[in-house]
Design an enzyme around this catalytic site. Structure first.
Site, PDB file in Angstrom:
ATOM      1  N   ARG A   1      34.942  -5.557 -18.061  1.00  0.00           N
ATOM      2  CA  ARG A   1      34.252  -5.938 -16.893  1.00  0.00           C
ATOM      3  C   ARG A   1      32.556  -5.266 -17.001  1.00  0.00           C
ATOM      4  O   ARG A   1      32.329  -5.115 -16.858  1.00  0.00           O
ATOM      5  CB  ARG A   1      34.440  -5.643 -15.436  1.00  0.00           C
ATOM      6  CG  ARG A   1      33.965  -6.706 -14.734  1.00  0.00           C
ATOM      7  CD  ARG A   1      33.715  -5.807 -13.661  1.00  0.00           C
ATOM      8  NE  ARG A   1      32.966  -4.675 -13.754  1.00  0.00           N
ATOM      9  CZ  ARG A   1      31.921  -4.695 -13.158  1.00  0.00           C
ATOM     10  NH1 ARG A   1      30.443  -6.061 -13.335  1.00  0.00           N
ATOM     11  NH2 ARG A   1      31.276  -3.424 -13.334  1.00  0.00           N
TER      12      ARG A   1
ATOM     13  N   LYS B   1      24.448   3.838 -21.155  1.00  0.00           N
ATOM     14  CA  LYS B   1      23.897   4.729 -20.278  1.00  0.00           C
ATOM     15  C   LYS B   1      23.004   6.381 -20.545  1.00  0.00           C
ATOM     16  O   LYS B   1      23.000   6.860 -20.130  1.00  0.00           O
ATOM     17  CB  LYS B   1      25.221   4.812 -19.532  1.00  0.00           C
ATOM     18  CG  LYS B   1      25.531   3.623 -18.924  1.00  0.00           C
ATOM     19  CD  LYS B   1      25.040   3.359 -17.526  1.00  0.00           C
ATOM     20  CE  LYS B   1      25.050   2.459 -16.438  1.00  0.00           C
ATOM     21  NZ  LYS B   1      24.825   1.948 -15.143  1.00  0.00           N
TER      22      LYS B   1
ATOM     23  N   GLU C   1      32.197   3.879 -16.471  1.00  0.00           N
ATOM     24  CA  GLU C   1      31.205   2.510 -16.514  1.00  0.00           C
ATOM     25  C   GLU C   1      32.274   1.114 -17.189  1.00  0.00           C
ATOM     26  O   GLU C   1      32.993   1.194 -17.870  1.00  0.00           O
ATOM     27  CB  GLU C   1      30.561   3.040 -17.197  1.00  0.00           C
ATOM     28  CG  GLU C   1      29.207   2.161 -17.326  1.00  0.00           C
ATOM     29  CD  GLU C   1      28.647   2.546 -16.391  1.00  0.00           C
ATOM     30  OE1 GLU C   1      28.171   1.256 -15.568  1.00  0.00           O
ATOM     31  OE2 GLU C   1      28.631   3.456 -15.584  1.00  0.00           O
ATOM     32  N   ASP C   2      32.166  -0.057 -15.754  1.00  0.00           N
ATOM     33  CA  ASP C   2      32.503  -1.013 -16.486  1.00  0.00           C
ATOM     34  C   ASP C   2      34.056  -1.865 -16.766  1.00  0.00           C
ATOM     35  O   ASP C   2      34.168  -2.323 -17.103  1.00  0.00           O
ATOM     36  CB  ASP C   2      31.661  -2.028 -17.796  1.00  0.00           C
ATOM     37  CG  ASP C   2      30.188  -1.819 -16.932  1.00  0.00           C
ATOM     38  OD1 ASP C   2      30.024  -1.970 -15.677  1.00  0.00           O
ATOM     39  OD2 ASP C   2      29.158  -2.619 -18.027  1.00  0.00           O
TER      40      ASP C   2
ATOM     41  N   ASP D   1      30.538   4.846 -11.722  1.00  0.00           N
ATOM     42  CA  ASP D   1      28.555   4.017 -11.323  1.00  0.00           C
ATOM     43  C   ASP D   1      28.672   3.041 -10.807  1.00  0.00           C
ATOM     44  O   ASP D   1      27.526   2.472 -10.467  1.00  0.00           O
ATOM     45  CB  ASP D   1      27.803   4.089 -12.283  1.00  0.00           C
ATOM     46  CG  ASP D   1      26.484   4.452 -12.704  1.00  0.00           C
ATOM     47  OD1 ASP D   1      25.969   4.690 -11.836  1.00  0.00           O
ATOM     48  OD2 ASP D   1      25.707   2.773 -13.338  1.00  0.00           O
TER      49      ASP D   1
ATOM     50  N   ASN E   1      23.632  -8.254 -12.993  1.00  0.00           N
ATOM     51  CA  ASN E   1      23.113  -7.810 -14.207  1.00  0.00           C
ATOM     52  C   ASN E   1      23.485  -8.717 -15.158  1.00  0.00           C
ATOM     53  O   ASN E   1      24.848  -9.038 -14.888  1.00  0.00           O
ATOM     54  CB  ASN E   1      23.516  -6.400 -14.569  1.00  0.00           C
ATOM     55  CG  ASN E   1      21.959  -6.459 -13.986  1.00  0.00           C
ATOM     56  OD1 ASN E   1      21.334  -6.765 -13.666  1.00  0.00           O
ATOM     57  ND2 ASN E   1      22.292  -5.097 -13.524  1.00  0.00           N
TER      58      ASN E   1
END
Length: 608
Positions: free
Chosen positions: A188, A206, A277-278, A300, A450
């Protein structure tokens, strides 16, 4: 032109010499290396390009491998800035903004590939200009085009095909010490969906921000892609795609891959912090629950986004001229029931419960919507992660399950409308006009998705339709809006970069065993209090990105103090937990700042 460039170099030199006095860690110490000759020039960690002095050329076997003239660090800096400004000038008439953004990314990436010291100095000194290129929003474009942009590997790649081999693979990374790892499975990426192995761009971006904002040493960071396949058929059919051409692993198969990777990392680097992350929502929450009490990690998207949003929400209360203890009375509509939206609600509800001492009623003024409208407990197949925030049908008056965003805004009259939906334009004209009827004297619109094309609305739309007195924040950068008669509608970039560097750095230098909710909330509250009352009254909730290192030091210091208070701090290097506990607030900030790496060319000494 040459004279102008050297004038620029002299200006840069004076600027850099002033900045050197800001941080005690800037005095370059000798760097012990185990390479010689051309191997040095091919290593971006230690390469100085044409900046090697003659003595180093002689002792490192570089003489004859470089042009004879030595170009100083300041001159190299000026030369790069000149090249970048020329690129800006040459592309100013290009109508396709994505072409321009990728061109800027390429010139920065080439420098990153060649000379990390110069790259990070350029990035730190020009963070406001370059953060949107190496981070949000351009990083989304990079991920979408990663196979075509790939030139050299950065970071590590672990795949489902590596099962049983990860413990040995982890020792292929050349650095003996790693402090921070950013890990993604590419499922994602921002609001762009499943990008598979292309998602490696996110950990890279990042960690560049970690170096620029928190001063982590770039030789002690590691971006990681965990490739478990992709469900994106377009990628699987792409002949240039660099990842596994298979559907994503699920269930226990998936978790076993992550477990093996985590075990390998902690075996080699037991003190490393891992930032997830994601990850798609189900795995974001599952991995957070599975690991957060086993080692030092955080997600995050869930926790960093929540902290930044909470800071903005508390700032909104201040902008309304009310004390912070009025926050529990704020009516907040959250659009987006993914990992970020639920993370925001979790932290905001915790803050309300802390203020009121009434956990059972802490969520009563929050309203959560997904693609099917308002979420209530009467919904069939309700996702378990959304249950704590689903409204009781008997307690919401005329509202009902599935009501549209417009209906909810009209009936609730919220103080804040917060979007983390990933759906561009979902805050349409009618919804924004309905916010004029808010019960607040100064309503707020947070369009936090975003990249830019996924923002729920633009800044211009928000000020035009919701009113000039409103407060606006977004995840991606927008320009301030001119309202006429000298008035300005200020745009706040509510981006995680204000928090995650400080959370990571604070956790590192405190030696935290875990990252607790208290540490995260302390970070959010410090960010919320960073702005002056005068700035807040103008509608400015977040500081300038140019102050990112100062912000990170302040946030990192409260994270350290919270870790000590919650007895999860074990100390760092020669500083033990008792030493940390004895520090004043000012001393803690200085302590955090003293561990920020700053890029300078160090004398190189070869050790055979």
């Amino acid at each position: 032109m040459e004279r102008g460039m050297w004038n620029l170099a002299r200006f840069v030199a004076s600027r850099l010499s002033r900045s050197r006095r800001c941080f005690s860690s800037m005095i370059p110490c000798p760097c012990i290396i185990h390479k010689r000759g051309a191997d040095i020039l091919h290593d971006p960690w230690i390469n100085k390009d044409t900046g090697f002095p003659l003595t180093e050329k002689n002792r490192l076997g570089l003489r004859g491998l470089l042009p004879p003239r030595v170009i100083s660090f300041e001159q190299q800096y000026a030369r790069f800035i000149e090249s970048y400004r020329t690129l800006e000038k040459n592309t100013q008439n290009e109508s396709d903004t994505s072409v321009v953004a990728l061109a800027k990314w390429r010139i920065l990436n080439r420098l990153h590939d060649r000379n990390e010291t110069l790259y990070f100095r350029v990035l730190i000194d020009n963070i406001k200009d370059f953060a949107p290129i190496i981070y949000t929003p351009t990083v989304g474009l990079v991920c979408q085009n990663y196979s075509g942009l790939f030139r050299r590997p950065r970071g590590m790649y672990f795949s489902a095909k590596d099962k049983g081999e990860m413990m040995s693979m982890i020792y292929n990374w050349p650095a003996q010490r790693v402090d921070m790892i950013v890990l993604t499975d590419g499922s994602r990426i921002l609001g762009l969906g499943d990008l598979g192995v292309h998602g490696i761009g996110i950990p890279i971006g990042k960690l560049d921000m970690y170096v620029a904002a928190a001063g982590l040493n770039p030789q002690r960071i590691l971006p990681v892609m965990l490739d478990v396949g992709t469900n994106n058929l377009k990628l699987i059919d792409d002949p240039l795609y660099l990842g596994l051409r298979q559907p994503r692993l699920e269930g226990e198969e998936y978790l076993s891959i992550i477990d093996e990777f985590i075990e390998a990392v902690l075996t080699r680097w037991p003190k490393a912090i891992i930032q997830f992350e994601d990850f798609q929502m189900k795995w974001a929450f599952e991995t957070l629950k599975r690991y957060r009490r086993r080692f030092c990690m955080f997600n995050d998207d869930v926790q960093g986004t929540a902290g930044v949003a909470l800071a903005g929400l508390l700032g909104t209360v201040r902008a309304q001229g009310r004390p912070l203890d009025h926050f529990p009375n704020q009516k907040i509509v959250v659009v987006g029931a993914g990992s970020a939206g639920l993370g925001v609600l979790t932290m905001a509800v915790q803050a309300v419960a802390k203020m009121t001492g009434k956990a059972e009623t802490a969520s009563q003024n929050f309203f959560l919507l997904d693609k099917d409208g308002l979420i209530t407990k009467g919904r069939k197949n309700l996702d378990p992660t959304a249950v704590p925030f689903a409204k009781d049908p008997g307690q919401i008056g005329e509202l009902k399950d599935g009501d549209s965003l417009l209906e909810v805004v009209k009936k609730v009259k919220p103080d804040v409308l917060l979007g983390l939906s990933g759906v561009g334009g979902v805050f349409g004209e009618e919804v924004l006009k309905a916010m004029r009827e808010s019960g607040s004297s100064r309503p707020a619109i947070f369009a936090m998705s975003n990249p830019t094309m996924n923002a729920e609305c633009t800044a211009t739309e928000a000020f035009k339709y919701a009113g000039e007195n409103m407060i606006f924040a977004s995840g991606s950068p927008f320009e301030d809006v001119k309202l006429g008669k000298g008035k300005v509608g200020y745009v706040n970039q509510a981006n995680n970069m204000y928090l995650f560097p400080g959370i990571g750095l604070g956790a590192l230098v405190s030696g935290a065993r875990f990252i607790t909710d208290g540490m995260l909330q302390a970070a959010a509250e410090r960010l919320a209090s960073y702005m002056t009352d005068e700035e807040i009254q103008k509608g400015i909730l977040f500081p300038s990105v140019n102050s990112i290192r100062d912000i990170t030091a302040e946030v990192g210091a409260v994270v350290v103090r919270a870790a000590v208070e919650e007895e999860v701090a074990e100390g760092y290097l020669q500083v033990g937990p008792r030493d940390l506990a004895s520090m004043s607030e000012e001393e803690t900030v200085k302590y955090v700042r003293s561990h920020m790496w700053y890029p300078n060319y160090s004398p190189l000494v070869q050790q055979k």
